[in-house]
Write a protein that holds these residues in place. Structure first.
Motif, short mmCIF file in Angstrom:
data_model
loop_
_atom_site.label_atom_id
_atom_site.label_comp_id
_atom_site.label_asym_id
_atom_site.label_seq_id
_atom_site.Cartn_x
_atom_site.Cartn_y
_atom_site.Cartn_z
N GLU A 60 64.52 26.43 51.92
CA GLU A 60 65.13 27.60 52.72
C GLU A 60 66.89 27.19 52.48
O GLU A 60 67.68 28.14 52.29
CB GLU A 60 65.15 27.20 54.33
N LEU A 61 66.99 25.84 52.14
CA LEU A 61 68.44 25.60 51.82
C LEU A 61 68.90 26.21 50.77
O LEU A 61 70.07 26.62 50.45
CB LEU A 61 68.43 23.98 51.85
N LEU A 62 67.76 26.19 49.41
CA LEU A 62 68.31 26.90 48.43
C LEU A 62 67.94 28.27 48.05
O LEU A 62 68.08 28.95 47.01
CB LEU A 62 67.77 25.95 46.91
N ARG A 63 67.53 29.02 49.23
CA ARG A 63 67.15 30.25 49.01
C ARG A 63 68.49 31.45 48.44
O ARG A 63 69.43 31.29 49.01
CB ARG A 63 66.71 30.80 50.63
N PRO A 64 68.12 31.89 47.37
CA PRO A 64 68.83 32.80 46.87
C PRO A 64 69.34 33.79 47.43
O PRO A 64 68.78 34.47 48.31
CB PRO A 64 68.26 33.16 45.47
N THR A 65 70.80 34.17 47.36
CA THR A 65 71.29 35.41 48.07
C THR A 65 71.62 36.33 46.76
O THR A 65 71.48 36.00 45.80
CB THR A 65 72.72 35.15 48.71
N SER A 66 71.91 37.60 47.23
CA SER A 66 72.06 38.48 46.16
C SER A 66 73.38 38.19 45.32
O SER A 66 74.43 37.77 46.18
CB SER A 66 72.25 40.10 46.93
N SER A 67 73.47 38.31 44.25
CA SER A 67 74.51 37.90 43.36
C SER A 67 74.80 38.68 42.16
O SER A 67 73.73 39.35 41.78
CB SER A 67 74.56 36.34 42.89
N THR A 68 75.88 39.02 41.80
CA THR A 68 75.83 39.66 40.40
C THR A 68 76.43 38.85 39.03
O THR A 68 76.83 37.61 39.19
CB THR A 68 77.19 40.76 40.66
N THR A 69 75.79 39.25 37.94
CA THR A 69 76.14 38.45 36.96
C THR A 69 77.20 39.20 36.21
O THR A 69 77.67 40.43 36.26
CB THR A 69 74.89 38.22 35.97
N THR A 70 77.68 38.33 35.27
CA THR A 70 78.92 38.74 34.25
C THR A 70 78.38 38.98 32.75
O THR A 70 76.98 38.67 32.68
CB THR A 70 80.07 37.85 34.28
N SER A 71 79.02 39.11 31.96
CA SER A 71 78.85 39.29 30.58
C SER A 71 78.95 37.86 29.92
O SER A 71 78.58 37.61 28.68
CB SER A 71 79.66 40.43 29.85
N ASP A 72 79.29 36.99 30.58
CA ASP A 72 79.53 35.56 30.06
C ASP A 72 78.60 34.82 30.96
O ASP A 72 78.76 34.20 31.96
CB ASP A 72 81.15 35.19 30.25
N TRP A 73 77.51 34.19 30.02
CA TRP A 73 76.47 33.48 30.65
C TRP A 73 77.03 31.97 31.04
O TRP A 73 76.51 31.42 31.94
CB TRP A 73 75.16 33.20 29.43
N ARG A 74 78.02 31.34 30.40
CA ARG A 74 78.47 30.36 30.84
C ARG A 74 79.30 30.48 32.08
O ARG A 74 79.01 29.58 32.91
CB ARG A 74 79.69 29.86 29.81
N ALA A 75 80.08 31.41 32.59
CA ALA A 75 80.64 31.60 33.88
C ALA A 75 79.57 31.86 34.73
O ALA A 75 79.56 31.33 35.81
CB ALA A 75 81.31 32.87 33.65
N ASP A 76 78.49 32.62 34.53
CA ASP A 76 77.18 32.70 35.56
C ASP A 76 76.84 31.25 35.56
O ASP A 76 76.41 30.83 36.76
CB ASP A 76 76.34 33.75 35.00
N LEU A 77 76.56 30.45 34.68
CA LEU A 77 75.72 29.23 34.75
C LEU A 77 76.73 28.18 35.71
O LEU A 77 76.06 27.66 36.50
CB LEU A 77 75.42 28.59 33.52
N ALA A 78 77.92 28.19 35.42
CA ALA A 78 78.68 27.65 36.25
C ALA A 78 79.09 28.01 37.70
O ALA A 78 79.13 26.78 38.49
CB ALA A 78 80.40 27.46 35.54
N GLU A 79 78.87 29.18 37.87
CA GLU A 79 79.14 29.73 39.10
C GLU A 79 77.79 29.44 40.00
O GLU A 79 77.79 29.16 41.15
CB GLU A 79 79.24 31.18 39.58
N GLY A 80 76.78 29.41 39.30
CA GLY A 80 75.37 29.06 40.03
C GLY A 80 75.30 27.69 40.34
O GLY A 80 74.82 26.98 41.23
N ALA A 81 75.83 26.65 39.45
CA ALA A 81 76.24 25.29 39.67
C ALA A 81 76.97 24.91 41.02
O ALA A 81 76.94 24.12 41.72
CB ALA A 81 76.79 24.48 38.49
#
Length: 207
Positions: A60-81
């Protein structure tokens, strides 16, 4: 609603609220039952044992919410962190709760999406999974230290500046070891290092 007029979500959220008040070590099914106004056996219609309850709380604590990805996998990985850190910090003992618990189907779907993005960037599936795990473990470990530091009494540094001038200067400039700047520095270093293993043109970009 199910037996005893409760559903699983109500029980899990009540357990998280209880941990906010008393801490993870003090959580028990008896205390949770008292909070919900039922007898302890009624809770076992919703989970088999305390270990499964902790799994459900972590999910429940880590339940994902809707999110958008970008064309930069590193930016997405960092934002996920950063999102993971925010979630762990949102509850008392959040990192301790998540460490060692079993992920559920939502986490598996989220991992599948993350692996797909890294495979598209050039990694094989195993390396992509290891990348996600490395970042997740960095975040959980960092928050473990953050939450432990927040709960312990910080000793007076006294003459630490005279005895350890480089350490004192580093702390004065960079802030607490468990602070935001330290987290961002570690995350950037980790993602930049991982990027060296990914074939692609964007070698110089930062997350």
């Amino acid at each position: 609603m199910t037996r005893a007029g409760l559903d699983r979500d109500t029980v899990v959220l009540a357990a998280l609220d209880l941990v906010d008040e008393i801490g993870l070590d003090a959580l028990s099914t008896r205390r949770l039952a008292d909070r919900l106004g039922v007898k302890s056996p009624a809770l076992y219609w919703h989970f088999r044992d305390k270990a499964e309850l902790l799994d459900l709380m972590a999910q429940e604590l880590l339940r994902p919410t809707s999110s958008t990805t970008t064309s930069d996998w590193r930016a997405d990985l960092a934002e996920g962190a950063r999102d993971r850190r925010r979630r762990l910090l949102s509850r008392r003992d959040g990192a301790r709760l998540v460490a060692g618990t079993r992920p559920g189907p939502d986490a598996a779907r989220q991992a599948e999406d993350g692996i797909a993005e890294l495979v598209a960037a050039g990694l094989d599936p195993a390396s992509a999974l290891h990348t996600l795990i490395a970042v997740a473990h960095f975040v959980t470990g960092f928050v473990l230290e953050e939450q432990a530091a927040a709960q312990r009494e910080i000793a007076d540094a006294g003459t630490a500046g005279e005895a350890f001038p480089l350490l004192s200067a580093a702390l004065e400039k960079g802030g607490a070891p468990e602070g935001e700047r330290s987290f961002s520095h570690g995350l950037t270093a980790l993602v930049d290092g991982l990027a060296r293993r990914v074939p692609g043109p964007a070698e110089g970009e930062r997350p």
